[in-house]
Motif scaffolding. Structure first.
Motif, PDB file in Angstrom:
ATOM      1  N   MET A  22      48.908  36.069  43.832  1.00  0.00           N
ATOM      2  CA  MET A  22      48.426  37.636  43.306  1.00  0.00           C
ATOM      3  C   MET A  22      47.481  38.251  44.166  1.00  0.00           C
ATOM      4  SD  MET A  22      49.854  37.425  39.517  1.00  0.00           S
ATOM      5  CE  MET A  22      50.959  38.522  39.998  1.00  0.00           C
ATOM      6  N   ALA A  23      47.136  39.550  44.176  1.00  0.00           N
ATOM      7  CA  ALA A  23      46.288  40.142  44.323  1.00  0.00           C
ATOM      8  C   ALA A  23      45.140  40.491  43.999  1.00  0.00           C
ATOM      9  CB  ALA A  23      46.716  41.129  45.136  1.00  0.00           C
ATOM     10  N   CYS A  24      45.161  40.289  42.264  1.00  0.00           N
ATOM     11  CA  CYS A  24      44.193  40.959  41.895  1.00  0.00           C
ATOM     12  C   CYS A  24      43.515  40.421  41.098  1.00  0.00           C
ATOM     13  CB  CYS A  24      44.533  42.028  41.350  1.00  0.00           C
ATOM     14  SG  CYS A  24      44.871  43.744  42.133  1.00  0.00           S
ATOM     15  N   LEU A  25      44.229  38.726  40.977  1.00  0.00           N
ATOM     16  CA  LEU A  25      44.366  38.100  39.679  1.00  0.00           C
ATOM     17  C   LEU A  25      43.375  36.881  40.567  1.00  0.00           C
ATOM     18  CD1 LEU A  25      47.312  38.215  37.769  1.00  0.00           C
ATOM     19  CD2 LEU A  25      45.266  38.992  36.665  1.00  0.00           C
ATOM     20  N   CYS A  26      42.879  35.741  39.691  1.00  0.00           N
ATOM     21  CA  CYS A  26      42.284  34.554  40.172  1.00  0.00           C
ATOM     22  C   CYS A  26      43.336  33.748  39.802  1.00  0.00           C
ATOM     23  CB  CYS A  26      41.033  33.812  39.286  1.00  0.00           C
ATOM     24  SG  CYS A  26      41.721  33.630  37.308  1.00  0.00           S
ATOM     25  N   PRO A  27      42.939  32.165  40.862  1.00  0.00           N
ATOM     26  CA  PRO A  27      44.881  31.558  40.487  1.00  0.00           C
ATOM     27  C   PRO A  27      44.306  30.990  39.240  1.00  0.00           C
ATOM     28  CG  PRO A  27      42.858  31.005  42.590  1.00  0.00           C
ATOM     29  CD  PRO A  27      42.019  31.897  41.554  1.00  0.00           C
ATOM     30  N   TYR A  36      52.552  31.003  38.522  1.00  0.00           N
ATOM     31  CA  TYR A  36      52.246  31.128  39.503  1.00  0.00           C
ATOM     32  C   TYR A  36      51.230  29.021  39.808  1.00  0.00           C
ATOM     33  CZ  TYR A  36      53.808  34.817  41.318  1.00  0.00           C
ATOM     34  OH  TYR A  36      54.672  36.060  41.914  1.00  0.00           O
ATOM     35  N   PRO A  37      51.192  28.717  41.685  1.00  0.00           N
ATOM     36  CA  PRO A  37      50.304  27.743  41.431  1.00  0.00           C
ATOM     37  C   PRO A  37      48.817  27.503  41.109  1.00  0.00           C
ATOM     38  CG  PRO A  37      51.839  27.478  43.159  1.00  0.00           C
ATOM     39  CD  PRO A  37      52.201  28.658  41.992  1.00  0.00           C
ATOM     40  N   ASN A  38      48.054  26.771  40.312  1.00  0.00           N
ATOM     41  CA  ASN A  38      46.895  26.741  40.277  1.00  0.00           C
ATOM     42  C   ASN A  38      46.170  25.945  40.998  1.00  0.00           C
ATOM     43  OD1 ASN A  38      45.032  26.894  38.826  1.00  0.00           O
ATOM     44  ND2 ASN A  38      45.058  26.701  37.011  1.00  0.00           N
ATOM     45  N   CYS A  39      44.748  26.732  41.284  1.00  0.00           N
ATOM     46  CA  CYS A  39      43.878  25.849  42.565  1.00  0.00           C
ATOM     47  C   CYS A  39      43.824  24.042  41.039  1.00  0.00           C
ATOM     48  CB  CYS A  39      42.399  26.215  42.540  1.00  0.00           C
ATOM     49  SG  CYS A  39      41.524  25.192  43.334  1.00  0.00           S
ATOM     50  N   LEU A  40      43.389  22.916  41.945  1.00  0.00           N
ATOM     51  CA  LEU A  40      42.747  21.333  42.107  1.00  0.00           C
ATOM     52  C   LEU A  40      41.286  21.902  42.046  1.00  0.00           C
ATOM     53  CD1 LEU A  40      45.671  19.372  43.013  1.00  0.00           C
ATOM     54  CD2 LEU A  40      45.277  20.305  40.732  1.00  0.00           C
ATOM     55  N   LEU A 100      58.819  28.820  28.713  1.00  0.00           N
ATOM     56  CA  LEU A 100      59.127  27.782  29.627  1.00  0.00           C
ATOM     57  C   LEU A 100      59.146  27.538  30.843  1.00  0.00           C
ATOM     58  CD1 LEU A 100      62.056  26.139  29.882  1.00  0.00           C
ATOM     59  CD2 LEU A 100      63.068  27.914  30.939  1.00  0.00           C
ATOM     60  N   GLY A 101      58.166  28.521  31.857  1.00  0.00           N
ATOM     61  CA  GLY A 101      57.730  28.424  33.233  1.00  0.00           C
ATOM     62  C   GLY A 101      55.991  27.458  33.068  1.00  0.00           C
ATOM     63  N   ASN A 102      55.559  27.853  31.940  1.00  0.00           N
ATOM     64  CA  ASN A 102      53.506  26.961  31.544  1.00  0.00           C
ATOM     65  C   ASN A 102      54.291  25.566  31.680  1.00  0.00           C
ATOM     66  OD1 ASN A 102      51.621  27.045  30.616  1.00  0.00           O
ATOM     67  ND2 ASN A 102      51.253  28.175  29.196  1.00  0.00           N
ATOM     68  N   LEU A 103      55.110  25.981  30.050  1.00  0.00           N
ATOM     69  CA  LEU A 103      55.397  23.955  30.893  1.00  0.00           C
ATOM     70  C   LEU A 103      55.956  23.306  31.411  1.00  0.00           C
ATOM     71  CD1 LEU A 103      57.199  24.194  26.508  1.00  0.00           C
ATOM     72  CD2 LEU A 103      54.107  23.113  27.346  1.00  0.00           C
ATOM     73  N   TYR A 104      56.983  24.187  32.359  1.00  0.00           N
ATOM     74  CA  TYR A 104      57.019  23.296  33.441  1.00  0.00           C
ATOM     75  C   TYR A 104      56.589  23.156  34.889  1.00  0.00           C
ATOM     76  CZ  TYR A 104      60.570  23.106  37.376  1.00  0.00           C
ATOM     77  OH  TYR A 104      61.120  22.661  39.031  1.00  0.00           O
ATOM     78  N   TYR A 105      55.549  24.176  34.677  1.00  0.00           N
ATOM     79  CA  TYR A 105      54.442  24.061  36.000  1.00  0.00           C
ATOM     80  C   TYR A 105      53.283  22.328  34.544  1.00  0.00           C
ATOM     81  CZ  TYR A 105      56.966  27.369  39.040  1.00  0.00           C
ATOM     82  OH  TYR A 105      57.803  28.323  39.603  1.00  0.00           O
ATOM     83  N   GLN A 106      53.247  22.874  33.941  1.00  0.00           N
ATOM     84  CA  GLN A 106      52.069  21.777  33.576  1.00  0.00           C
ATOM     85  C   GLN A 106      53.067  20.491  33.969  1.00  0.00           C
ATOM     86  OE1 GLN A 106      50.356  22.197  29.764  1.00  0.00           O
ATOM     87  NE2 GLN A 106      50.907  24.603  29.913  1.00  0.00           N
ATOM     88  N   GLY A 107      54.383  20.116  33.900  1.00  0.00           N
ATOM     89  CA  GLY A 107      55.140  18.992  34.625  1.00  0.00           C
ATOM     90  C   GLY A 107      55.516  18.481  33.278  1.00  0.00           C
ATOM     91  N   PHE A 108      55.992  19.099  31.707  1.00  0.00           N
ATOM     92  CA  PHE A 108      56.787  19.235  31.063  1.00  0.00           C
ATOM     93  C   PHE A 108      58.364  18.905  31.284  1.00  0.00           C
ATOM     94  CE2 PHE A 108      53.018  20.089  29.348  1.00  0.00           C
ATOM     95  CZ  PHE A 108      52.582  18.496  28.507  1.00  0.00           C
ATOM     96  N   ASP A 109      59.548  17.012  31.237  1.00  0.00           N
ATOM     97  CA  ASP A 109      60.686  17.537  31.248  1.00  0.00           C
ATOM     98  C   ASP A 109      61.743  17.755  30.382  1.00  0.00           C
ATOM     99  OD1 ASP A 109      60.107  15.986  34.246  1.00  0.00           O
ATOM    100  OD2 ASP A 109      59.537  14.870  32.227  1.00  0.00           O
TER     101      ASP A 109
END
Length: 188
Positions: A22-27, A36-40, A100-109
């Motif tokens: 995203m152009a105006c937000l940090c990862p 959106y995918p976060n930085c490791l 849902l998106g937040n938990l999905y991207y954290q790897g929850f099933d």
């Protein structure tokens, strides 16, 4: 290497421009707000060497994460998020999608949620909110177990009673009375 930096409009941290989708937000804010995918992150001298973020969080995001605790359960390789909160976490379709998106991207099933964390309007089937929200879970193939005492609600609505009965026949959405029953259902 000299990378171009931006300032995040949410947390006001500097970050490398190319490190965020995203152009105006940090990862990190792009992840927290829009999944959106976060930085490791790998921090050295107070900043992530990969994205430049300094670990700063906005008041909005601090308060948002205070509303809910995620307790992780694991059955074999299945990651289950039990959401613990005194707040109503799902007030509308957008809230359910964010959660849902937040938990999905954290790897929850699978997700365990308490009845008190869902707006009472969800249980009024005439407004179609339940169908719209549960369709999101089906689209992500994320199972949902809702823990609560539904006895009073089903006495007032035959259609809700039938809906809960039919839902409990499947594995996508189940209505149960305790965390023990939820875990037992998920173990099958």
């Amino acid at each position: 290497m000299n990378q171009e930096k931006n300032i995040c409009v949410e947390c006001e941290s500097e970050y490398y421009k190319d490190s965020s989708k995203m152009a105006c937000l940090c990862p990190d804010c792009a992840y927290q707000l829009y999944q959106y995918p976060n930085c490791l992150h790998k921090f050295e001298n107070g900043n992530c060497i990969k994205c430049g973020w300094n670990g700063q969080t906005s008041e909005y995001l601090k308060n948002r994460t205070k509303e809910m605790e995620i307790k992780t359960h694991k059955i074999n390789t299945t990651q289950i998020a039990e959401l613990i909160s005194d707040a109503i976490l799902i007030k509308n379709e957008e809230d359910s999608l964010d959660l849902l998106g937040n938990l999905y991207y954290q790897g929850f099933d699978k997700i365990i949620l308490y009845q008190k964390n869902i707006t009472p309007a969800f249980f009024d089937l005439k407004n179609k909110m339940a169908g719209e929200i549960l369709q999101k879970f089906a689209n992500y193939r994320m199972s949902l177990l809702i823990i609560g005492d539904f006895s009073e609600l089903i006495q007032q609505s035959k259609s809700l009673k039938d809906f809960i009965y039919e839902s409990n026949k499947g594995k996508q959405v189940n209505f149960v009375s305790s965390i023990e029953e939820a875990i037992e259902k998920l173990a099958k």
